[in-house]
Design a protein around this motif. Structure first.
Motif, PDB file in Angstrom:
ATOM      1  N   ARG A   1     -33.197   6.634 -49.765  1.00  0.00           N
ATOM      2  CA  ARG A   1     -32.000   5.798 -49.831  1.00  0.00           C
ATOM      3  C   ARG A   1     -30.851   6.504 -49.112  1.00  0.00           C
ATOM      4  NH1 ARG A   1     -28.536   3.457 -54.919  1.00  0.00           N
ATOM      5  NH2 ARG A   1     -27.774   5.583 -55.087  1.00  0.00           N
ATOM      6  N   ARG A   2     -30.009   5.735 -48.441  1.00  0.00           N
ATOM      7  CA  ARG A   2     -28.808   6.270 -47.788  1.00  0.00           C
ATOM      8  C   ARG A   2     -27.623   5.363 -48.111  1.00  0.00           C
ATOM      9  NH1 ARG A   2     -31.050  10.393 -47.268  1.00  0.00           N
ATOM     10  NH2 ARG A   2     -31.356  11.655 -45.406  1.00  0.00           N
TER      11      ARG A   2
ATOM     12  N   GLY B   1     -21.905  23.847 -45.967  1.00  0.00           N
ATOM     13  CA  GLY B   1     -22.205  23.106 -47.195  1.00  0.00           C
ATOM     14  C   GLY B   1     -22.081  21.589 -47.096  1.00  0.00           C
ATOM     15  N   VAL B   2     -21.518  21.064 -46.019  1.00  0.00           N
ATOM     16  CA  VAL B   2     -21.366  19.606 -45.972  1.00  0.00           C
ATOM     17  C   VAL B   2     -21.491  19.088 -44.538  1.00  0.00           C
ATOM     18  CG1 VAL B   2     -18.834  19.637 -45.773  1.00  0.00           C
ATOM     19  CG2 VAL B   2     -19.946  17.655 -46.773  1.00  0.00           C
ATOM     20  N   SER B   3     -22.099  17.917 -44.407  1.00  0.00           N
ATOM     21  CA  SER B   3     -22.070  17.227 -43.112  1.00  0.00           C
ATOM     22  C   SER B   3     -21.849  15.743 -43.389  1.00  0.00           C
ATOM     23  CB  SER B   3     -23.341  17.476 -42.307  1.00  0.00           C
ATOM     24  OG  SER B   3     -24.456  17.163 -43.070  1.00  0.00           O
ATOM     25  N   PHE B   4     -21.041  15.127 -42.539  1.00  0.00           N
ATOM     26  CA  PHE B   4     -20.722  13.710 -42.731  1.00  0.00           C
ATOM     27  C   PHE B   4     -20.358  13.084 -41.396  1.00  0.00           C
ATOM     28  CE2 PHE B   4     -16.107  13.997 -42.258  1.00  0.00           C
ATOM     29  CZ  PHE B   4     -15.847  15.331 -42.562  1.00  0.00           C
TER      30      PHE B   4
ATOM     31  N   THR C   1     -24.036  12.902 -44.979  1.00  0.00           N
ATOM     32  CA  THR C   1     -25.463  13.107 -44.714  1.00  0.00           C
ATOM     33  C   THR C   1     -26.042  14.282 -45.502  1.00  0.00           C
ATOM     34  OG1 THR C   1     -24.636  14.092 -42.667  1.00  0.00           O
ATOM     35  CG2 THR C   1     -25.774  12.024 -42.465  1.00  0.00           C
ATOM     36  N   SER C   2     -25.170  15.204 -45.932  1.00  0.00           N
ATOM     37  CA  SER C   2     -25.692  16.337 -46.713  1.00  0.00           C
ATOM     38  C   SER C   2     -25.999  15.926 -48.153  1.00  0.00           C
ATOM     39  CB  SER C   2     -24.708  17.506 -46.685  1.00  0.00           C
ATOM     40  OG  SER C   2     -23.403  17.055 -46.949  1.00  0.00           O
ATOM     41  N   ALA C   3     -25.529  14.744 -48.593  1.00  0.00           N
ATOM     42  CA  ALA C   3     -25.789  14.288 -49.963  1.00  0.00           C
ATOM     43  C   ALA C   3     -27.120  13.534 -49.990  1.00  0.00           C
ATOM     44  CB  ALA C   3     -24.651  13.392 -50.440  1.00  0.00           C
ATOM     45  N   ARG C   4     -28.232  14.256 -50.000  1.00  0.00           N
ATOM     46  CA  ARG C   4     -29.565  13.625 -49.945  1.00  0.00           C
ATOM     47  C   ARG C   4     -30.003  13.203 -51.339  1.00  0.00           C
ATOM     48  NH1 ARG C   4     -33.248  16.170 -46.011  1.00  0.00           N
ATOM     49  NH2 ARG C   4     -34.763  14.783 -46.986  1.00  0.00           N
ATOM     50  N   GLU C   5     -30.846  12.190 -51.393  1.00  0.00           N
ATOM     51  CA  GLU C   5     -31.406  11.736 -52.669  1.00  0.00           C
ATOM     52  C   GLU C   5     -32.919  11.919 -52.616  1.00  0.00           C
ATOM     53  OE1 GLU C   5     -30.184   7.818 -53.801  1.00  0.00           O
ATOM     54  OE2 GLU C   5     -28.061   8.268 -53.510  1.00  0.00           O
ATOM     55  N   PRO C   6     -33.598  11.928 -53.768  1.00  0.00           N
ATOM     56  CA  PRO C   6     -35.053  12.083 -53.743  1.00  0.00           C
ATOM     57  C   PRO C   6     -35.727  10.913 -53.018  1.00  0.00           C
ATOM     58  CG  PRO C   6     -34.214  11.981 -56.009  1.00  0.00           C
ATOM     59  CD  PRO C   6     -33.048  11.770 -55.106  1.00  0.00           C
ATOM     60  N   ALA C   7     -36.965  11.140 -52.557  1.00  0.00           N
ATOM     61  CA  ALA C   7     -37.706  10.075 -51.868  1.00  0.00           C
ATOM     62  C   ALA C   7     -37.868   8.873 -52.793  1.00  0.00           C
ATOM     63  CB  ALA C   7     -39.067  10.593 -51.438  1.00  0.00           C
TER      64      ALA C   7
END
Ligand SMILES: Cc1cc2nc3c(=O)[nH]c(=O)nc-3n(C[C@H](O)[C@H](O)[C@H](O)COP(=O)(O)OP(=O)(O)OC[C@H]3O[C@@H](n4cnc5c(N)ncnc54)[C@H](O)[C@@H]3O)c2cc1C
Length: 374
Positions: free
Chosen positions: A216-217, A244-247, A263-269
């Motif tokens: 999810r994004r 620590g962060v990319s956006f 984009t650095s805030a990833r969620e599980p598959a």
């Protein structure tokens, strides 16, 4: 030749258009309708850039994509690519900057390098350190994804393609030398097929299940305090990497708000793309507030709109493009890993090349499907 295109999203619509341009009869199977927002292409805008942090090898693909975006605009009289520039801000010693530099030199790209002071002077909406630098890519900008996908599908139909809407494919397989596509219990026979189902790739081609996953994004839209800073060329599309962060974010498309993606805030598959949860909780938005407070203080930190989408990622974050096996008439175009939209028409061209002449006019060997085989 009769070709099935499975998935009428970003890649499928462009593949159908490029096949139809060459007089190949394409049948697209799309479980919703082209331009819907339940998969990878929703959310109003997508970044286009020529200087490419994912590798200088992409630039010829992006050059061809830009030509084709312009061609599609010209033929259909729709504005799809807004060239407002692209600003990538990084610390001076970052690996991203090295890769961008390499691409700029190798391909003679129209880019400027700005130091921290110059970034502040020209783009005061960004809070930067004096030690930051930025690459301003003059051919960068944003695309309109829903409109682009629908436009390519309509163009393909005008050229003779069939688009089967609300048609969900259950299976695709070889039967003898033909390909059989099963939809709603009916078997349809084709000379060839291209599988482009985005986040549903592992379900459609289980042989790739070990190397691809749906994730999810989120996109979120914020109101600026000084709207004049956030329009047109005064606000190139931006991407930022700092420790620590990319956006990334976009110039205002609707005249009201600015879109951000962290984009650095990833969620599980996602276990099942059919069950995408489109609710965005306040906790998920915490990194957006941090980005605004640290880097974009002109934005009010409470979003006026949020959206949840999904994308297919591979283990190395490069796509799978080409024949699935030694038999050349079953192809895959998937796993674009969060950066595929901008190159979609060139992907369509590559697939059309592979099916009509057997060899692509662009070098896509880095995306070959066999690279994950043991
Ligand atoms: C939030 C977000 C932001 C992004 N930002 C950027 C960006 O700024 N720039 C950029 O270049 N890229 C960006 N990307 C990536 C880009 O949008 C994707 O790489 C691209 O859209 C993937 O295209 P696709 O055709 O593989 O998938 P999709 O566009 O999702 O198309 C797949 C289609 O297949 C259909 N389908 C699936 N299974 C079946 C079935 N069994 N039968 C029939 N139809 C089926 C689906 O309904 C869907 O329409 C972003 C992605 C996301 C999620």
């Amino acid at each position: 030749m009769n070709v099935a295109v499975i998935g009428g999203g970003t890649m499928g619509s462009m593949i159908a258009w490029r096949l139809a341009e060459r007089g190949v009869f394409a049948t697209v199977f799309e479980q919703f309708s082209p331009g819907h927002d339940r998969s990878a292409a929703g959310g109003e805008s997508r970044v286009f850039r020529m200087a490419y942090a994912e590798g200088a090898g992409y630039t010829p693909i992006l050059r061809r994509a830009r030509e084709l975006w312009r061609e599609l605009e010209h033929i259909t009289r729709r504005k799809l690519l807004h060239e407002v520039g692209m600003l990538t801000i990084t610390p001076r010693d970052s690996a991203v900057l090295d890769t961008l530099d390499e691409g700029i030199m190798a391909h003679d790209l129209d880019c400027e390098i700005l130091d921290g002071r110059e970034i502040r002077r020209r783009f005061p909406q960004h809070r930067v350190a004096t030690s930051d630098v930025a690459v301003l890519d003059h051919l960068g900008g944003y695309l309109r994804p829903e409109l682009a996908v629908a436009t390519a599908a309509h163009r393909a139909e005008m050229l003779g393609a069939t688009v089967r809407r609300y048609a969900r494919v259950e299976a695709v397989e070889h039967r003898g030398s033909d390909i059989v596509v099963v939809e709603d219990g009916h078997a349809h026979r084709f000379d060839a097929a291209v599988v482009a189902p985005g986040p549903w790739l592992a379900r459609m081609l289980p042989q790739f299940a070990g190397v691809v996953r749906a994730e999810r994004r989120i996109g979120a839209w914020f109101v600026p305090r000084s709207p004049e800073l956030w329009f047109g060329r005064d606000c190139p599309v931006f991407a930022r990497t700092s420790p620590g962060v990319s956006f990334y974010g976009m110039a205002s498309v609707d005249g009201v708000s600015v879109k951000l993606g962290v984009t650095s805030a990833r969620e599980p598959a996602l276990p099942d793309p059919d069950l995408l949860d489109r609710t965005v909780s306040p906790e998920v938005l915490a990194p957006y507030r941090e980005v605004i407070s640290e880097h974009l203080p002109d934005l009010h930190p409470d979003p006026i709109r949020v959206g949840a989408y999904q994308e297919c990622f591979t283990d190395d974050h490069h796509a799978l493009l080409g024949p699935v096996s030694d038999r050349g008439n079953l192809l895959v175009a998937g796993g674009f890993s969060g950066h595929g939209f901008k190159m979609a028409p060139a992907v369509g061209d590559v697939v059309a090349d592979l099916l009509t002449s057997g060899a692509p006019s662009l070098d896509v060997s880095a995306l070959r499907t066999g690279r994950f085989r043991p």
